[in-house]
Design a protein around this motif. Structure first.
Motif, PDB file in Angstrom:
ATOM      1  N   SER A 198      -5.152  -5.582  -2.449  1.00  0.00           N
ATOM      2  CA  SER A 198      -5.984  -6.775  -2.661  1.00  0.00           C
ATOM      3  C   SER A 198      -5.243  -7.825  -3.483  1.00  0.00           C
ATOM      4  CB  SER A 198      -7.303  -6.396  -3.346  1.00  0.00           C
ATOM      5  OG  SER A 198      -7.078  -5.817  -4.617  1.00  0.00           O
ATOM      6  N   THR A 199      -4.433  -7.365  -4.443  1.00  0.00           N
ATOM      7  CA  THR A 199      -3.651  -8.299  -5.256  1.00  0.00           C
ATOM      8  C   THR A 199      -2.585  -8.989  -4.415  1.00  0.00           C
ATOM      9  OG1 THR A 199      -3.993  -6.913  -7.216  1.00  0.00           O
ATOM     10  CG2 THR A 199      -2.229  -8.524  -7.331  1.00  0.00           C
ATOM     11  N   GLU A 206       0.412 -13.103 -10.776  1.00  0.00           N
ATOM     12  CA  GLU A 206       0.099 -12.266  -9.617  1.00  0.00           C
ATOM     13  C   GLU A 206       1.239 -11.311  -9.306  1.00  0.00           C
ATOM     14  OE1 GLU A 206      -3.042 -15.194  -7.259  1.00  0.00           O
ATOM     15  OE2 GLU A 206      -0.924 -15.194  -6.690  1.00  0.00           O
ATOM     16  N   ALA A 209       0.792  -8.534 -11.662  1.00  0.00           N
ATOM     17  CA  ALA A 209      -0.354  -7.702 -11.264  1.00  0.00           C
ATOM     18  C   ALA A 209       0.019  -6.775 -10.114  1.00  0.00           C
ATOM     19  CB  ALA A 209      -1.533  -8.591 -10.875  1.00  0.00           C
ATOM     20  N   ASP A 261      -5.495   0.473  -3.437  1.00  0.00           N
ATOM     21  CA  ASP A 261      -6.393  -0.594  -3.006  1.00  0.00           C
ATOM     22  C   ASP A 261      -6.221  -1.845  -3.862  1.00  0.00           C
ATOM     23  OD1 ASP A 261      -7.421   0.970  -0.995  1.00  0.00           O
ATOM     24  OD2 ASP A 261      -9.143   1.667  -2.168  1.00  0.00           O
ATOM     25  N   CYS A 262      -6.009  -1.641  -5.153  1.00  0.00           N
ATOM     26  CA  CYS A 262      -5.783  -2.779  -6.052  1.00  0.00           C
ATOM     27  C   CYS A 262      -4.491  -3.509  -5.679  1.00  0.00           C
ATOM     28  CB  CYS A 262      -5.723  -2.298  -7.496  1.00  0.00           C
ATOM     29  SG  CYS A 262      -5.416  -3.612  -8.696  1.00  0.00           S
ATOM     30  N   ALA A 263      -3.448  -2.753  -5.378  1.00  0.00           N
ATOM     31  CA  ALA A 263      -2.169  -3.347  -4.986  1.00  0.00           C
ATOM     32  C   ALA A 263      -2.341  -4.186  -3.721  1.00  0.00           C
ATOM     33  CB  ALA A 263      -1.131  -2.255  -4.747  1.00  0.00           C
ATOM     34  N   ARG A 284       0.843  -1.203   0.000  1.00  0.00           N
ATOM     35  CA  ARG A 284       0.000   0.000   0.000  1.00  0.00           C
ATOM     36  C   ARG A 284       0.879   1.254   0.000  1.00  0.00           C
ATOM     37  NH1 ARG A 284      -5.502  -0.855   1.111  1.00  0.00           N
ATOM     38  NH2 ARG A 284      -5.671   1.403   1.315  1.00  0.00           N
ATOM     39  N   LEU A 311      -2.223   2.377  -7.899  1.00  0.00           N
ATOM     40  CA  LEU A 311      -3.537   1.872  -7.499  1.00  0.00           C
ATOM     41  C   LEU A 311      -3.414   1.189  -6.129  1.00  0.00           C
ATOM     42  CD1 LEU A 311      -4.712   0.407 -10.931  1.00  0.00           C
ATOM     43  CD2 LEU A 311      -5.295   2.634  -9.912  1.00  0.00           C
ATOM     44  N   ARG A 371      -4.272 -11.574  -2.221  1.00  0.00           N
ATOM     45  CA  ARG A 371      -4.655 -12.735  -3.024  1.00  0.00           C
ATOM     46  C   ARG A 371      -3.421 -13.584  -3.365  1.00  0.00           C
ATOM     47  NH1 ARG A 371      -7.560 -10.098  -6.128  1.00  0.00           N
ATOM     48  NH2 ARG A 371      -6.136  -9.717  -7.867  1.00  0.00           N
ATOM     49  N   ALA A 403       0.038  -2.680 -10.378  1.00  0.00           N
ATOM     50  CA  ALA A 403      -0.747  -1.863  -9.448  1.00  0.00           C
ATOM     51  C   ALA A 403       0.133  -0.827  -8.767  1.00  0.00           C
ATOM     52  CB  ALA A 403      -1.423  -2.757  -8.413  1.00  0.00           C
TER      53      ALA A 403
END
Length: 245
Positions: free
Chosen positions: A222-223, A204, A207, A218-220, A111, A216, A226, A211
């Motif tokens: 969540s990725t 991943e 990704a 929030d995308c970073a 983040r 990004l 995951r 991100a």
């Protein structure tokens, strides 16, 4: 346990020469812990204190003291019911707790990296991703594991947050053990069983990199979560099924 390579009197003398004031039991502790981390002593294997003392040419006292300290650190397990000490064996619970700790640190780290993407060395992260993909395709598992560790460690270092960095450093030996286990599994089973999972891990990583470089946040996060969930589930499914024996 290969005592010729793991435990020798020369090892003791070399380390004492490097630090003449080091406590003997601390040196023995480091040697045994490194043997466990590097899988010279396999998970669940009984530790023969007498054999180690003889190979290192020391008395049993510093070996016993080192083993007791390693019990407190969690790398050695005492089993009074079967009369002995054993190298830590890997369980689902152990890995779940380990990945929970990693996720807490690494998701916070990514983040920060995404929020400060202009000052992050994104080129290095991309290089890690490229090496990660290339080395898996060529079965160069040593470099594959090294690239993975570099990628994740760099994310924490790039935060510049001393608290996160120190928290991650406290996991260093456990992380090294995890990567030794991963390397062992890859060398023995390679892509025969886990090709699809590792294609997912590679994607991943990319990704996460994308991100970060586009900011990004929030995308970073969540990725990254995951991805770590994938790492955990893959390890538990494949490693705990076959184990290291």
């Amino acid at each position: 346990m290969d005592k010729k390579t793991c435990f020798t009197a020369e090892t003791i003398q070399t380390r004492l020469s490097a630090n003449p004031f080091a406590k003997l039991s601390d040196i023995v502790l480091d040697i045994i812990q490194e043997a466990i981390i590097n899988l010279d002593i396999l998970p669940g294997e009984k530790i023969n204190m007498t054999a180690i003392a003889e190979s290192l040419n020391v008395s049993r006292a510093p070996v016993r003291e080192a083993i007791n300290a390693l019990v407190k650190e969690g790398f050695v397990v005492e089993k009074p019911n079967v009369n002995g000490y054993y190298a830590l064996d890997i369980s689902d619970k152990y890995m779940a707790e380990f990945f929970m700790a990693r996720s807490t640190i690494e998701v916070a780290a990514i983040r920060i990296c995404a929020a400060r993407f202009h000052s992050i060395d994104c080129r290095h992260l991309k290089e890690c991703c490229d090496v990660f993909r290339r080395c898996y395709k060529t079965n160069d598992y040593e470099a594959f594991v090294a690239a993975d560790r570099d990628f994740h460690g760099s994310l924490v270092q790039y935060t510049g947050n001393s608290f996160l960095i120190n928290m991650y450093a406290s996991l260093n030996r456990t992380i090294a053990h995890y990567y030794s286990l991963s390397r062992y599994y890859l060398k023995n089973y390679g892509s025969r069983d886990i090709f699809n999972d590792f294609e997912l891990l590679i994607n991943e990583h990319l990704a996460m990199y994308n991100a970060i470089r586009t900011g990004l946040v929030d995308c970073a996060a969540s990725t990254a979560q995951r991805h770590l969930d994938t790492c955990y589930s893959s390890f538990v499914h494949y490693y705990l099924t076959k184990g290291v024996r």
